[in-house]
Design an enzyme around this catalytic site. Structure first.
Site, short mmCIF file in Angstrom:
data_model
loop_
_atom_site.label_atom_id
_atom_site.label_comp_id
_atom_site.label_asym_id
_atom_site.label_seq_id
_atom_site.Cartn_x
_atom_site.Cartn_y
_atom_site.Cartn_z
N GLY A 10 6.64 -14.67 13.90
CA GLY A 10 6.95 -13.37 14.51
C GLY A 10 5.72 -12.52 14.72
N ARG A 14 6.14 -4.01 13.72
CA ARG A 14 6.33 -2.78 12.96
C ARG A 14 5.20 -2.55 11.94
NH1 ARG A 14 12.40 -4.40 11.42
NH2 ARG A 14 11.57 -6.43 11.98
N GLY A 81 12.83 -15.67 18.82
CA GLY A 81 13.86 -15.46 17.80
C GLY A 81 13.83 -16.52 16.71
N GLY A 142 20.93 -8.06 8.89
CA GLY A 142 22.15 -8.71 9.37
C GLY A 142 23.23 -8.54 8.30
N ASN A 172 22.27 -10.25 4.92
CA ASN A 172 21.66 -11.58 4.99
C ASN A 172 20.20 -11.48 4.57
OD1 ASN A 172 20.62 -14.08 5.80
ND2 ASN A 172 20.47 -13.42 7.96
N LYS A 353 -27.91 -7.49 -11.61
CA LYS A 353 -27.58 -8.27 -10.41
C LYS A 353 -28.23 -9.64 -10.48
CE LYS A 353 -29.72 -9.17 -6.85
NZ LYS A 353 -30.71 -9.17 -5.77
N ASN A 388 -37.75 -5.95 -8.17
CA ASN A 388 -37.56 -7.31 -7.64
C ASN A 388 -37.81 -7.43 -6.15
OD1 ASN A 388 -35.30 -5.69 -7.16
ND2 ASN A 388 -33.91 -7.43 -7.11
N SER A 407 -39.42 1.78 -23.06
CA SER A 407 -38.71 2.65 -22.11
C SER A 407 -39.55 2.95 -20.89
CB SER A 407 -38.34 3.97 -22.79
OG SER A 407 -37.36 3.72 -23.75
C1 UD1 Z 1 16.24 -11.45 10.08
C2 UD1 Z 1 17.71 -11.88 10.23
C3 UD1 Z 1 18.60 -10.82 9.56
C4 UD1 Z 1 18.22 -10.68 8.10
C5 UD1 Z 1 16.74 -10.36 7.98
C6 UD1 Z 1 16.31 -10.43 6.52
C7 UD1 Z 1 17.89 -13.08 12.36
C8 UD1 Z 1 18.34 -13.01 13.76
N1 UD1 Z 1 18.05 -11.98 11.63
O1 UD1 Z 1 16.05 -10.23 10.79
O2 UD1 Z 1 19.97 -11.21 9.65
O3 UD1 Z 1 18.99 -9.66 7.49
O4 UD1 Z 1 15.93 -11.34 8.69
O5 UD1 Z 1 15.00 -10.01 6.34
O6 UD1 Z 1 17.41 -14.11 11.93
N2 UD1 Z 1 10.12 -15.32 13.25
C9 UD1 Z 1 9.62 -16.43 13.84
N3 UD1 Z 1 9.79 -16.60 15.18
C10 UD1 Z 1 10.44 -15.70 15.95
C11 UD1 Z 1 10.97 -14.55 15.33
C12 UD1 Z 1 10.81 -14.39 13.97
O7 UD1 Z 1 9.01 -17.29 13.19
O8 UD1 Z 1 10.55 -15.95 17.16
C13 UD1 Z 1 9.91 -15.14 11.80
C14 UD1 Z 1 9.14 -13.88 11.45
O9 UD1 Z 1 7.75 -14.14 11.38
C15 UD1 Z 1 9.71 -13.50 10.09
C16 UD1 Z 1 11.11 -14.08 10.12
O10 UD1 Z 1 11.16 -15.01 11.18
O11 UD1 Z 1 9.00 -14.07 9.01
C17 UD1 Z 1 12.16 -13.00 10.31
O12 UD1 Z 1 11.90 -12.32 11.51
P1 UD1 Z 1 12.15 -10.76 11.64
O13 UD1 Z 1 11.83 -10.34 13.00
O14 UD1 Z 1 11.49 -10.06 10.50
O15 UD1 Z 1 13.74 -10.75 11.47
P2 UD1 Z 1 14.63 -9.52 11.08
O16 UD1 Z 1 14.81 -8.67 12.26
O17 UD1 Z 1 14.09 -8.91 9.86
CA CA Z 2 12.24 -9.30 8.34
#
Ligand code: UD1
Ligand code: CA
Length: 456
Positions: A10, A14, A81, A142, A172, A353, A388, A407
């Site tokens: 991801g 943020r 995603g 979620g 979740n 050092k 040094n 000293s």
């Molecule tokens: C996700 C869950 C949500 C849960 C929350 C817990 C989904 C759709 N939602 O939301 O239900 O409550 O985590 O923290 O899964 N990532 C990828 N590739 C991508 C997108 C994300 O590898 O294309 C990785 C990110 O780096 C991260 C993880 O997946 O480590 C979660 O992604 P993030 O965007 O933080 O998901 P949340 O919106 O927090």
């Molecule tokens: Ca997250």
């Protein structure tokens, strides 16, 4: 086989950072490393890490780890995603594997919780299990939807949830355990019909439920463990929780922490028993402190080894080694490459050092010792400077066992003061001093009759 898929592709928008989210540190260690370590500790044999944004930086940072790295393509017209991320890894999953999917941003997860969760999944013979938690404020997470029998039927993302679903406070965690065959079959059925136009791994739950498979929902005891890091406020909260966990570990191990709130100890640090740590102390990287030491207050020790019964007060120590029964500080500064023997004293406003200092040697106040080899039983007087640097190159000073440096002397390197030699105070030493000799290198005193009184 037990397999994990760690999602870390991801963008981490943020965080508002040029550093990838999972490389931000919690108590000195990158977030992603916690996840890999905990997964391995939970006996997961094969660990697959999905990387996308910031891939090369992350890959470099975890190059020592035995993991399989899979790339998630990132681009304008490429899907996105958590579901899409899992799709990239699934070619390494076998039908009879059990697959733990875990977000790469939950550093507080404990390996014991992962193990308990997998046991729950196996015992219930579920197609998929979800690690859940109850939060007073579930905003952003979620939500776990259960039917009237209490069975999990779906996960609804906050952004897609109805007002009624938003009231659900079971969330979740982003940690799932799938049967390999069910995961492989379901991934092809995901779509992007949601408010974010993403493939959600969470949709697998709804799909498997509609196909009649049973879903496990395992509520974790301590919801703190699954706190995700999405912004700097959460990063600070997770750091605080980790800090408390680490401090508690040391206290239960026989270390006294006075006002633990003000003490910061990184995960990698080792501390022996009956050591007392005073407030305002920071212990970082591969620092090892022995038994019966006293450290602090207001001390920072980075990547250094300190043997038993040594005291370090109000000082900074970096990449150094200190023997046993030493007294360091207050206000000493040990820079990289300092090796201090046993029962030595490095007192107030002494800087060392890249130097070795022998047993029983004392530099009690106001000295600079750089690029030197100082033997044992040496006395370095107040205000001594090891000169040094000539403006171009650094040179070495050798002071042999039993020498006495008066000293305010300057030892202009390269120079050797041999065994048992005595350097008179105020001397500027540019030539070697032989064994047991006395060196005086300063102008002779002249007293002028009455000039003190008639000085103006
Ligand atoms: C996700 C869950 C949500 C849960 C929350 C817990 C989904 C759709 N939602 O939301 O239900 O409550 O985590 O923290 O899964 N990532 C990828 N590739 C991508 C997108 C994300 O590898 O294309 C990785 C990110 O780096 C991260 C993880 O997946 O480590 C979660 O992604 P993030 O965007 O933080 O998901 P949340 O919106 O927090
Ligand atoms: Ca997250």
């Amino acid at each position: 086989m037990l397999v994990s898929i760690i999602l870390a592709a991801g963008e981490g928008t943020r965080m508002k950072s040029s550093v990838p989210k999972v490389l931000h540190k919690v108590c000195g260690k990158e977030i992603i490393k916690y996840i890999i370590d905990k997964s391995k500790k939970a006996n997961i044999e094969k660990n697959i890490v999905v990387l996308g944004h910031g891939r090369s930086q992350i890959e470099k940072e975890i190059s020592d780890y035995d993991v399989k790295i899979v790339e998630q393509p990132i681009g304008k017209d490429i899907p996105y995603g958590t579901g899409f991320a899992v799709k990239q890894a699934v070619k390494y999953v076998e039908k009879n594997d059990k697959v733990l999917i875990i977000n790469g941003d939950v550093p507080l997860i404990r390996s014991e919780s992962i193990e308990d969760f997998i046991k729950f999944h196996e015992k219930g013979r579920y197609a998929v299990s979800i690690l859940t938690a109850k939060f007073d404020d579930p905003t952003g997470y979620g939500r776990i939807v259960r039917d009237s029998d209490g069975d999990v039927t779906a996960i609804v993302e906050h952004k897609d949830a109805s007002e009624e679903q938003k009231q659900i406070n079971e969330i979740n965690s982003g940690i799932y355990c799938f049967e390999g065959d069910k995961l492989i079959e379901t991934l092809d059925k995901l779509n992007t019909n949601n408010s974010q136009n993403e493939f959600y791994i969470t949709d697998a739950v709804k799909i498997l439920n509609s196909e009649g498979f049973s879903i496990g929902g395992y509520e974790i005891e301590d919801s703190l463990e699954i706190s995700g890091v999405n912004n700097r406020v959460q990063l600070a909260e997770v750091n605080q929780a980790m800090k408390e966990r680490i401090n508690k570990f040391h206290m239960l191990n026989g270390v006294t922490l006075i006002n633990p709130d003000s003490i910061y100890i990184e995960e990698s640090v080792v501390i022996g028993k009956d050591t007392i740590i005073y407030p305002g102390t920071f212990l970082e990287k591969e620092t090892k402190i022995g038994d019966n030491c006293t450290v602090g207050p207001n001390t920072r020790i980075i990547n250094s080894i300190i043997d038993d019964e040594t005291t370090v007060e109000s000082s900074k120590v970096i990449d150094s080694k200190i023997g046993s029964k030493c007294s360091i500080g207050p206000f000493a500064y040990l820079r990289p490459g300092s090796k201090i023997g046993n029962q030595a004293k490095i007192g107030d406003f002494v800087e060392v050092k890249n130097s070795s200092i022998g047993n029983n040697t004392k530099a009690s106040h106001l000295a600079y010792i750089g690029d030197a080899e100082v033997g044992s039983n040496v006395n370095i007087g107040c205000g001594v400077v090891f000169v040094n640097y000539d403006g171009k190159t650094k040179h070495k000073t050798i002071v042999k066992d039993g020498a006495f440096i008066g000293s305010n002397a300057n030892l202009v390197a390269p120079v050797i003061v041999k065994q048992g030699a005595f350097v008179a105070c105020g001397s500027t030493i540019t030539d070697d001093v032989d064994e047991d000799d006395l060196a005086i290198a300063r102008a002779r005193q002249v007293n002028k009759k009455g000039r003190g009184k008639n000085r103006f």
